[in-house]
Scaffold this active site. Sequence first.
Site: not given
Ligand code: NAI
Length: 255
Positions: A157, A153
């Site tokens: 990033k 992860y």
């Molecule tokens: P989330 O799980 O709520 O949203 C992620 C979205 O990406 C989901 O809608 C999912 O369906 C989509 N996704 C995943 N794999 C996919 C694929 N193979 N094809 C198409 N869509 C796909 O997660 P969140 O937290 O909103 O994450 C959004 C971004 O923020 C990510 O890149 C994550 O790494 C990053 N992030 C999140 C943090 C947190 O604490 N929530 C902290 C730092 C970064």
Amino acid sequence: MTVTVVTGSASGIGAAVSAQLQQAGHRVIGIDRRDADIVADLSTTEGRQAAVAAALEACNGVLDGLVCCAGLGPTASSCGLIVAVNYFGMSELVDGLGDALACGDKPAALLIGSVASAHPGIDKLPMVELMLARDEAAAKAQADVLGNPQAAYAGSKYAITVFARRKAVEWGRRGIRLNVVAPGAVETPLLQASLSDARYGEAIRNFVSPLGRNGSPDEIARVVRFMQSEQASFMHGTAVFVDGGMDALTRPERF
Ligand code: NAI
């Protein structure tokens, strides 16, 4: 009207970004595995190509904005999958939509990184070099051999942030801004999955930001909205931490 593609639009930060940009008057074209204008799997080359083709059709080849949020956390089913979605799912969308952005009005793109990218030693992982060399098969294999989901992860990033900063040099000349927002812990299903996981839950609960709480998706989306706007017209090639002070806590002398 500003036309912006948002990946990961069905949940968490991507859903909040879509809502914020719509409030700002953008037409948002959402891409996700489900519940999106374009349903595509960004973990595979074919899925990414289909997503790019559908996005180009939806915007008639002219795009003003791109925000890549789609990503997987350390609880994903394999380390290789984390690398596939978080690095190649973003970098191939950036490359595939670059020409359309170059035709846009004051175009800007933004990738969601993570405060995890600043973890000490992450830049030395062999998988990082393989990602940056665009060797997807070898990068995924390396990640799976190491078998450390948190390293996969953080490595993905870190690599995507380096990718964006390198690309910013070329894209600046083409008039396309490109930045990274690096969130800390944000209350989304991704974080909830890590909190519920016996391997990571306690460590995450104990690692509290100086502001004493996690962020909300909207707190990230408001920064993204600003950075995609003309208000941020001189911001380019930068990584902005939106993390309640976590980065300052862990490495105050690096910035
Ligand atoms: P989330 O799980 O709520 O949203 C992620 C979205 O990406 C989901 O809608 C999912 O369906 C989509 N996704 C995943 N794999 C996919 C694929 N193979 N094809 C198409 N869509 C796909 O997660 P969140 O937290 O909103 O994450 C959004 C971004 O923020 C990510 O890149 C994550 O790494 C990053 N992030 C999140 C943090 C947190 O604490 N929530 C902290 C730092 C970064």
